[in-house]
Scaffold this motif. Structure first.
Motif, PDB file in Angstrom:
ATOM      1  N   HIS A 185       0.793  -1.696   0.311  1.00 15.49           N
ATOM      2  CA  HIS A 185      -0.275  -0.126   0.049  1.00 15.49           C
ATOM      3  C   HIS A 185       1.288   1.459   0.003  1.00 15.49           C
ATOM      4  CE1 HIS A 185      -2.437   3.433   0.968  1.00 15.49           C
ATOM      5  NE2 HIS A 185      -3.731   2.127   0.861  1.00 15.49           N
ATOM      6  N   ARG A 247      -8.425   2.993  -7.554  1.00 13.93           N
ATOM      7  CA  ARG A 247      -8.165   4.279  -6.817  1.00 13.93           C
ATOM      8  C   ARG A 247      -6.921   5.071  -6.998  1.00 13.93           C
ATOM      9  NH1 ARG A 247      -9.252   4.027  -0.509  1.00 13.93           N
ATOM     10  NH2 ARG A 247     -11.141   1.952  -0.784  1.00 13.93           N
ATOM     11  N   ARG A 248      -6.853   6.774  -7.247  1.00 12.35           N
ATOM     12  CA  ARG A 248      -6.002   7.375  -7.253  1.00 12.35           C
ATOM     13  C   ARG A 248      -6.415   8.312  -5.819  1.00 12.35           C
ATOM     14  NH1 ARG A 248      -7.852  10.372 -12.729  1.00 12.35           N
ATOM     15  NH2 ARG A 248      -8.032   7.900 -13.123  1.00 12.35           N
ATOM     16  N   GLU A 249      -5.715   8.766  -5.138  1.00 15.60           N
ATOM     17  CA  GLU A 249      -5.431   9.428  -4.258  1.00 15.60           C
ATOM     18  C   GLU A 249      -3.753  10.969  -4.022  1.00 15.60           C
ATOM     19  OE1 GLU A 249      -5.245   7.897   0.007  1.00 15.60           O
ATOM     20  OE2 GLU A 249      -6.449   6.685  -1.364  1.00 15.60           O
ATOM     21  N   THR A 250      -4.181  11.534  -3.312  1.00 12.09           N
ATOM     22  CA  THR A 250      -2.649  12.445  -3.165  1.00 12.09           C
ATOM     23  C   THR A 250      -2.095  11.832  -2.274  1.00 12.09           C
ATOM     24  OG1 THR A 250      -3.595  14.168  -4.035  1.00 12.09           O
ATOM     25  CG2 THR A 250      -2.050  14.704  -3.071  1.00 12.09           C
ATOM     26  N   ILE A 251      -0.526  10.883  -2.328  1.00  8.33           N
ATOM     27  CA  ILE A 251      -0.180  10.483  -1.084  1.00  8.33           C
ATOM     28  C   ILE A 251       1.642  11.176  -1.398  1.00  8.33           C
ATOM     29  CG2 ILE A 251       1.458   8.174  -0.030  1.00  8.33           C
ATOM     30  CD1 ILE A 251      -1.415   7.337  -1.146  1.00  8.33           C
ATOM     31  N   THR A 255      -0.265  12.547  -6.669  1.00 10.13           N
ATOM     32  CA  THR A 255      -1.008  11.569  -7.366  1.00 10.13           C
ATOM     33  C   THR A 255      -0.618  10.237  -7.234  1.00 10.13           C
ATOM     34  OG1 THR A 255      -2.162  13.566  -8.278  1.00 10.13           O
ATOM     35  CG2 THR A 255      -2.654  11.658  -8.593  1.00 10.13           C
ATOM     36  N   THR A 256      -1.287   9.446  -7.301  1.00  8.81           N
ATOM     37  CA  THR A 256      -0.928   8.322  -6.648  1.00  8.81           C
ATOM     38  C   THR A 256      -1.713   7.399  -7.396  1.00  8.81           C
ATOM     39  OG1 THR A 256       0.659   8.834  -4.563  1.00  8.81           O
ATOM     40  CG2 THR A 256      -0.271   6.145  -4.865  1.00  8.81           C
ATOM     41  N   CYS A 257      -1.882   6.366  -8.440  1.00  8.10           N
ATOM     42  CA  CYS A 257      -2.575   4.885  -8.226  1.00  8.10           C
ATOM     43  C   CYS A 257      -2.085   4.193  -7.700  1.00  8.10           C
ATOM     44  CB  CYS A 257      -2.477   5.226  -9.572  1.00  8.10           C
ATOM     45  SG  CYS A 257      -4.136   3.671 -10.681  1.00  8.10           S
ATOM     46  N   ARG A 271      -4.301   3.980   9.742  1.00  4.60           N
ATOM     47  CA  ARG A 271      -3.796   4.889   8.770  1.00  4.60           C
ATOM     48  C   ARG A 271      -4.429   6.452   9.250  1.00  4.60           C
ATOM     49  NH1 ARG A 271      -5.329   5.214   2.067  1.00  4.60           N
ATOM     50  NH2 ARG A 271      -3.972   6.753   3.055  1.00  4.60           N
ATOM     51  N   MET A 274      -7.877   9.065   6.333  1.00  7.41           N
ATOM     52  CA  MET A 274      -7.947   8.498   5.361  1.00  7.41           C
ATOM     53  C   MET A 274      -8.657   6.804   6.020  1.00  7.41           C
ATOM     54  SD  MET A 274      -7.741   9.941   2.081  1.00  7.41           S
ATOM     55  CE  MET A 274      -8.833  10.169   1.578  1.00  7.41           C
TER      56      MET A 274
END
Length: 278
Positions: A185, A247-251, A255-257, A271, A274
């Motif tokens: 992850h 899923r796409r998230e800012t990490i 931008t992280t897929c 976590r 989120m």
DNA sequence: CCCCATGTTCGACA
DNA sequence: GTGTCGAACATGGG
């Protein structure tokens, strides 16, 4: 565009001109890509000299002209190296073009996040000799990775993989590909990747780097569909391993897929903000 | 007009 | 010292 494999592709664009003499240069001295150097010195430093070496390491390249002129080039977000014929007319974003009898070698970068620096030195510059090993090189061991992850123990592993001082050449898409293959992850704390997971991550770094070089460096071929790469930006993209939604998230600010079904959050730790998502 | 972009650096702040 | 966040850089595409 450029991460390690694309940089190697661009280095090869200039390669056919090795051994040729630079007869003329075109330069746009006001371009921001020259912010770290004195552009006025470049023409005199390379004209009349032969193009002698073309090196790449991670996201940077170093080209040698004559005995003691080197051009360091970083491509930033949108930089490119191109090769044309000697009659080529520089376009708007061709900030540096070197002409030989047979070729025109251009550094093009419309966003100007890239840069070039003239280094006048009779030997390979020290900073180049001290670069860290790239993921496909022998010094890039499991311990080499593990030590650094422990030093950045609380940071999300995705953010740590982007640090060039340890992972030269890894950029946003390669980092996502690496974590997807290792089934980790992207937000998981770097320092908690241990044992078998550390081995998976180390192996994935080597494999993704080697595969990307093999596929992209020679002719910029498209990666196969069983990589995350071809699915990562498409809305409604699905994981090539599970068929489940990506899923796409800012990490780590980028931008992280990732594939929640494939890269599960391990049990035993919550976590921070989120929800975990399994 | 809005948002986003394969990168890096810097300052503010907890 | 660690880590996070947002802004800045400059341009183009959707």
């Amino acid at each position: 565009m450029p991460e390690l494999a694309e940089v190697e592709y661009y280095r090869r664009q200039w390669l056919p001109a090795l051994g040729e003499t630079v007869s003329r240069t075109h330069i746009r001295p006001s371009a921001r890509v020259f912010r770290n150097t004195a552009p006025d010195r470049i023409p005199a430093a390379v004209e009349g000299h032969d193009f002698r070496e073309a090196l790449a390491h991670g996201k940077q390249m170093l080209f040698r002209f004559g005995d003691d002129a080197w051009l360091l080039i970083r491509l930033g977000m949108a930089g490119k190296l191109e090769r044309g014929d000697p009659a080529m007319v520089p376009a708007k974003h061709d900030h540096l073009v070197l002409f030989t009898a047979k070729h025109a070698l251009a550094f093009n970068d419309y966003r100007m996040f890239g840069s070039t620096t003239l280094v006048e030195s009779a030997k390979l510059p020290d900073f180049w000799r001290n670069l860290p090993p790239m993921p496909h090189e022998p010094g890039f061991t499991r311990d080499h990775v593990g030590t650094f992850l422990r030093r950045r123990a609380k940071a999300p592993v995705k953010a740590v993989l982007l640090i060039q001082e340890r992972f030269p050449g890894i950029g946003n898409w390669m980092a996502d590909e690496v974590l997807w293959r290792a089934r980790i992850h992207p937000a998981y704390p770097a320092g908690r990747i241990l044992g078998r997971k550390l081995s998976d991550l180390h192996r994935s770094l080597r494999e993704v780097t080697e595969d990307a070089l093999r596929v992209i460096a020679p002719d910029w071929s498209d990666p196969p569909d069983d990589w995350l790469f071809n699915h990562r930006w498409r809305d409604g993209g699905t994981c090539p391993a599970t068929g489940k939604p990506l899923r796409r998230e800012t990490i780590g600010g980028r931008t992280t897929c990732y594939s929640p079904a494939h890269q599960k959050w391990p049990p035993g730790l919550r976590r921070a903000s989120m929800d975990g998502g399994t």
